[in-house]
Design an enzyme around this catalytic site. Structure first.
Site, PDB file in Angstrom:
ATOM      1  N   SER A  52     -25.774  56.529  34.825  1.00 24.90           N
ATOM      2  CA  SER A  52     -26.183  56.211  36.184  1.00 24.90           C
ATOM      3  C   SER A  52     -27.577  56.804  36.467  1.00 24.90           C
ATOM      4  CB  SER A  52     -25.126  56.726  37.168  1.00 24.90           C
ATOM      5  OG  SER A  52     -25.282  56.153  38.430  1.00 24.90           O
ATOM      6  N   ASP A 105     -20.886  50.753  37.233  1.00 23.38           N
ATOM      7  CA  ASP A 105     -21.394  52.117  37.063  1.00 23.38           C
ATOM      8  C   ASP A 105     -20.706  52.864  35.923  1.00 23.38           C
ATOM      9  OD1 ASP A 105     -21.928  54.939  37.461  1.00 23.38           O
ATOM     10  OD2 ASP A 105     -22.583  54.444  39.477  1.00 23.38           O
TER      11      ASP A 105
END
Length: 290
Positions: free
Chosen positions: A41, A159
């Site tokens: 991320s 994610d």
């Protein structure tokens, strides 16, 4: 036999300002002894500036772009759009703070963690010139907050922090026996059990494996912390973590607070390098993982 070394960078949204400071401290001393790097991320976004040798790029992206309504907009979210527009942030970052791709891809292999929406498991994607935009979008595409599921290479993703927030075990699996980990929470942190399980399942009904990953995330996260604290006998894990009074939260947008977090990262990075070079020796109480 040479023991491979790896750099692992956790995500954490705006908490990534700490890693931005750490990596800028590394750049200031041209410190890049690693054989490969893995980012998750915001951690993957931070690695772009570090591996491309672009000091302060991550700081600028976070403080000048990630704090704007173009990126974070509750009003847009309530109207059916994205709460966090990670594609806009990635594209705007490349336009306003470009990096030298030749430098980026001629340093060390760089992997970004993504969560496969069909399996709910982590895919560790090597970042290349032809996929960099899709991979950075995918690794930061927080479900619910970002409406799109980036697809490339025959799969769709969300994610990476859902499936593997701290990919230290993956670094070990890939042969690293000297692993430096930059966290976004203090060492005392432990991820709590998720709340409102029914709501998570309802909001992610179209992607049940993603819901499972989100509900299981705290167990994976805390297992990674256990690996860090008690690594295998043949491995050394070095940890750089924010201090207990780290003020930055996941959605902090106040620049003065972000500046404090960045300075804490710089200080921690400089202390780590000083300890590694023998300028001063920390005790186990000061830094049990240095």
């Amino acid at each position: 036999m040479k023991q491979n070394s790896a750099l692992v960078i956790e995500g954490g949204a705006m908490r990534g300002i700490f890693a931005a400071g750490v990596l800028d401290a590394f750049l200031s001393q041209d410190y890049q002894p690693f054989d490969f790097a893995i980012g998750v991320s915001a951690g993957a976004s931070n690695l772009l500036g570090y591996l491309a040798k672009a000091p302060e790029r991550s700081y600028q992206v976070i403080t000048q772009l990630a704090t704007t309504k173009s990126f974070f907009s509750p009003a847009r979210f309530l109207a059916g759009g994205n709460l966090t527009d990670v594609k806009w942030l990635s594209d705007a970052s490349m336009q306003q703070f470009p990096i030298c791709l030749e430098t980026l891809f001629n340093t060390i292999p760089f992997y970004a963690v993504t969560t496969n929406i069909e399996t709910g498991l982590a895919d560790y994607v090597k970042v290349r010139g032809e996929n960099i935009h899709q991979v950075i979008e995918a690794t930061t595409a927080l479900p619910i907050a970002y409406k799109n599921n980036p697809c490339f290479g025959g799969a769709c993703y969300t994610d990476g922090a859902l499936a593997d927030s701290i990919p230290v075990v993956e670094a070990y699996r890939r042969g690293a026996r000297d692993i430096t980990v930059v966290l976004s929470h203090p060492l005392s942190y432990s991820m709590p059990e998720p709340k409102r399980e029914w709501l998570i399942k309802a909001m992610l009904a179209k992607n049940p494996k993603v819901a499972e990953a989100m509900l299981f995330r705290n167990k994976c996260y805390n297992a990674a912390l256990q690996f860090i604290r008690y690594p295998p006998a043949d491995a050394k894990v070095r940890v750089i973590a924010p201090p207990e009074d780290f003020p930055v939260k996941r959605l902090t947008r106040n620049k003065s607070v972000l500046d404090q977090g960045y300075q804490m990262g710089l200080n921690a990075g400089q202390s780590h390098l000083a300890n590694r070079s023998g300028q001063h020796q920390m005790t186990l109480e000061d830094c049990p993982f240095c």
